[in-house]
Design a protein around this motif. Sequence first.
Motif, PDB file in Angstrom:
ATOM      1  N   ARG A  92      38.166 -40.298  57.888  1.00  0.00           N
ATOM      2  CA  ARG A  92      37.106 -41.285  57.651  1.00  0.00           C
ATOM      3  C   ARG A  92      35.814 -40.629  57.175  1.00  0.00           C
ATOM      4  O   ARG A  92      34.754 -41.211  57.224  1.00  0.00           O
ATOM      5  CB  ARG A  92      36.871 -42.121  58.907  1.00  0.00           C
ATOM      6  N   MET A  93      35.921 -39.394  56.719  1.00  0.00           N
ATOM      7  CA  MET A  93      34.807 -38.618  56.158  1.00  0.00           C
ATOM      8  C   MET A  93      33.764 -38.224  57.212  1.00  0.00           C
ATOM      9  O   MET A  93      32.647 -37.847  56.868  1.00  0.00           O
ATOM     10  CB  MET A  93      34.107 -39.355  55.013  1.00  0.00           C
ATOM     11  N   LYS A  94      34.137 -38.304  58.485  1.00  0.00           N
ATOM     12  CA  LYS A  94      33.229 -37.886  59.542  1.00  0.00           C
ATOM     13  C   LYS A  94      33.287 -36.367  59.689  1.00  0.00           C
ATOM     14  O   LYS A  94      34.368 -35.783  59.734  1.00  0.00           O
ATOM     15  CB  LYS A  94      33.611 -38.558  60.865  1.00  0.00           C
ATOM     16  N   ALA A 153      34.631 -43.641  45.944  1.00  0.00           N
ATOM     17  CA  ALA A 153      35.474 -44.372  46.890  1.00  0.00           C
ATOM     18  C   ALA A 153      35.199 -43.931  48.329  1.00  0.00           C
ATOM     19  O   ALA A 153      35.173 -44.756  49.254  1.00  0.00           O
ATOM     20  CB  ALA A 153      36.941 -44.164  46.544  1.00  0.00           C
ATOM     21  N   GLN A 154      34.997 -42.627  48.522  1.00  0.00           N
ATOM     22  CA  GLN A 154      34.667 -42.129  49.854  1.00  0.00           C
ATOM     23  C   GLN A 154      33.322 -42.687  50.323  1.00  0.00           C
ATOM     24  O   GLN A 154      33.155 -43.043  51.495  1.00  0.00           O
ATOM     25  CB  GLN A 154      34.634 -40.601  49.845  1.00  0.00           C
ATOM     26  N   GLY A 155      32.363 -42.753  49.402  1.00  0.00           N
ATOM     27  CA  GLY A 155      31.059 -43.307  49.748  1.00  0.00           C
ATOM     28  C   GLY A 155      31.155 -44.765  50.170  1.00  0.00           C
ATOM     29  O   GLY A 155      30.515 -45.189  51.149  1.00  0.00           O
ATOM     30  N   ILE A 156      31.953 -45.536  49.438  1.00  0.00           N
ATOM     31  CA  ILE A 156      32.147 -46.945  49.789  1.00  0.00           C
ATOM     32  C   ILE A 156      32.804 -47.060  51.164  1.00  0.00           C
ATOM     33  O   ILE A 156      32.428 -47.902  51.990  1.00  0.00           O
ATOM     34  CB  ILE A 156      33.001 -47.644  48.721  1.00  0.00           C
ATOM     35  N   SER A 157      33.766 -46.188  51.424  1.00  0.00           N
ATOM     36  CA  SER A 157      34.444 -46.190  52.720  1.00  0.00           C
ATOM     37  C   SER A 157      33.462 -45.921  53.854  1.00  0.00           C
ATOM     38  O   SER A 157      33.498 -46.582  54.900  1.00  0.00           O
ATOM     39  CB  SER A 157      35.566 -45.144  52.723  1.00  0.00           C
ATOM     40  N   VAL A 158      32.564 -44.961  53.636  1.00  0.00           N
ATOM     41  CA  VAL A 158      31.574 -44.633  54.662  1.00  0.00           C
ATOM     42  C   VAL A 158      30.603 -45.793  54.873  1.00  0.00           C
ATOM     43  O   VAL A 158      30.244 -46.131  56.012  1.00  0.00           O
ATOM     44  CB  VAL A 158      30.809 -43.344  54.287  1.00  0.00           C
ATOM     45  N   VAL A 159      30.158 -46.413  53.786  1.00  0.00           N
ATOM     46  CA  VAL A 159      29.245 -47.552  53.910  1.00  0.00           C
ATOM     47  C   VAL A 159      29.891 -48.671  54.714  1.00  0.00           C
ATOM     48  O   VAL A 159      29.239 -49.325  55.543  1.00  0.00           O
ATOM     49  CB  VAL A 159      28.812 -48.056  52.516  1.00  0.00           C
ATOM     50  N   GLN A 185      31.952 -48.275  57.091  1.00  0.00           N
ATOM     51  CA  GLN A 185      31.951 -47.866  58.494  1.00  0.00           C
ATOM     52  C   GLN A 185      30.570 -47.988  59.126  1.00  0.00           C
ATOM     53  O   GLN A 185      30.444 -48.469  60.253  1.00  0.00           O
ATOM     54  CB  GLN A 185      32.452 -46.427  58.604  1.00  0.00           C
ATOM     55  N   VAL A 186      29.533 -47.556  58.414  1.00  0.00           N
ATOM     56  CA  VAL A 186      28.187 -47.591  59.016  1.00  0.00           C
ATOM     57  C   VAL A 186      27.650 -49.016  59.128  1.00  0.00           C
ATOM     58  O   VAL A 186      26.680 -49.259  59.842  1.00  0.00           O
ATOM     59  CB  VAL A 186      27.183 -46.707  58.238  1.00  0.00           C
ATOM     60  N   THR A 187      28.305 -49.960  58.423  1.00  0.00           N
ATOM     61  CA  THR A 187      27.909 -51.363  58.554  1.00  0.00           C
ATOM     62  C   THR A 187      28.835 -52.133  59.489  1.00  0.00           C
ATOM     63  O   THR A 187      28.808 -53.356  59.533  1.00  0.00           O
ATOM     64  CB  THR A 187      27.871 -52.056  57.169  1.00  0.00           C
ATOM     65  N   GLY A 188      29.669 -51.393  60.213  1.00  0.00           N
ATOM     66  CA  GLY A 188      30.456 -52.013  61.270  1.00  0.00           C
ATOM     67  C   GLY A 188      31.889 -52.350  60.944  1.00  0.00           C
ATOM     68  O   GLY A 188      32.614 -52.910  61.778  1.00  0.00           O
ATOM     69  N   GLU A 189      32.349 -52.011  59.736  1.00  0.00           N
ATOM     70  CA  GLU A 189      33.732 -52.294  59.359  1.00  0.00           C
ATOM     71  C   GLU A 189      34.524 -50.994  59.275  1.00  0.00           C
ATOM     72  O   GLU A 189      34.151 -50.078  58.544  1.00  0.00           O
ATOM     73  CB  GLU A 189      33.781 -53.002  57.996  1.00  0.00           C
ATOM     74  N   ASP A 190      35.618 -50.905  60.009  1.00  0.00           N
ATOM     75  CA  ASP A 190      36.433 -49.693  59.949  1.00  0.00           C
ATOM     76  C   ASP A 190      37.162 -49.631  58.611  1.00  0.00           C
ATOM     77  O   ASP A 190      37.666 -50.638  58.112  1.00  0.00           O
ATOM     78  CB  ASP A 190      37.450 -49.688  61.087  1.00  0.00           C
ATOM     79  N   HIS A 191      37.207 -48.436  58.011  1.00  0.00           N
ATOM     80  CA  HIS A 191      37.907 -48.286  56.742  1.00  0.00           C
ATOM     81  C   HIS A 191      38.413 -46.862  56.604  1.00  0.00           C
ATOM     82  O   HIS A 191      37.698 -45.908  56.912  1.00  0.00           O
ATOM     83  CB  HIS A 191      36.992 -48.595  55.556  1.00  0.00           C
TER      84      HIS A 191
END
Length: 373
Positions: free
Chosen positions: A195-197, A227-233, A235-241
């Motif tokens: 999840r790019m953490k 795509a990784q950036g979108i995935s992180v966004v 997550q930080v807005t509350g949606e797991d991806h």
Amino acid sequence: MFTAYLICESLQGPQKVKVGSSNNVLTAKDIIIATGSVPFVPKGIEVDGKTVITSDHALKLETVPDWIAIVGSGYIGLEFSDVYTALGSEVTFVEALDQLMPGFDPEISKLAQRVLINPRNIDYHTGVFASKITPARDGKPVMIELIDAKTKEQKDTLEVDAALIATGRTPFTQGLGLENIDVATQRGFVPVDERMKVIDANGNLVPHLYCIGDANGKMMLAHAASAQGISVVEQVTGEDHKLNHLSIPAACFTHPEISMVGLTEPQAREKGEKEGFDVSVAKTSFKANTKALAENEGEGLAKLIYRPDNGEILGVHIFGLHAADLIHEASNAIALGTRIQDIKFAVHAHPTLSEVLDELFKSAKIKHKLLTQ
């Protein structure tokens, strides 16, 4: 509290960033490292930006060299060989491995060499390192010393007008203050989970810290970083991806193009042996496509690698006209988990290049038909 996008600053601790050379320290809820990469230049090579260059300089030359050596035959080297031969240059590849285009599916590499290399003003040296490259100066040409990649014995010396160093890219992660949060890079890459953490030296996740793009080394492509950036966004807005990197396509913009998604045939067979499943291959030719023939571009191949037991698409590789556009039907199928027994019923307009993929999926042989619920 806000999200800080770390470009050229320094981490001071969890959720803290020092801005530039100032003493200002910002506190953020989440931090995303997105510092990218720079061209990798091996030891012994002197880059002057004029006669010994990287991809950063390659399109800024004031004159076209009569003879240019390209060190490395991956995406970057192959694309620039296409450019320079079109402009009239003679090209010599220097490749450390025993074959050209080592990162591509072997069958695609073989065909691409026959079409993109052999008929053109290109020669090559494989199995050799460029141990030393000296720029042109004082009326002398660029000097390239070649050594055997295995024995390290001197092999040859090339004298050329220019040399392009296309040996890949290296992450730009120095000076980020990662040591302040106990993060150790691996060959320069910032370690992350799926999840790019960011992962610290003890294997623990660093709270609220993410790394995307070339800096994490998962897939060094611009659209992968996006795509990784979108995935992180998400997550930080509350949606797991969680991003499936095997569904991300890649393309080499030669004439004709090369594209791929998923596993190569050797990778798929290795995975099959480990996990206990069979691997099958289907192929179609551009010579059977009316649109390609109408464009006088019948040279090309599409290759499907799949599981015959359940129809899972393991990889698709295309060499031919507009391959970089065609690959997305396959990449989306992998991303959505679509099986061959379903996608083969999709309708494609005639006459279009998309029928290459249509024929490819229809030619696959599935042992057990699965019905979509």
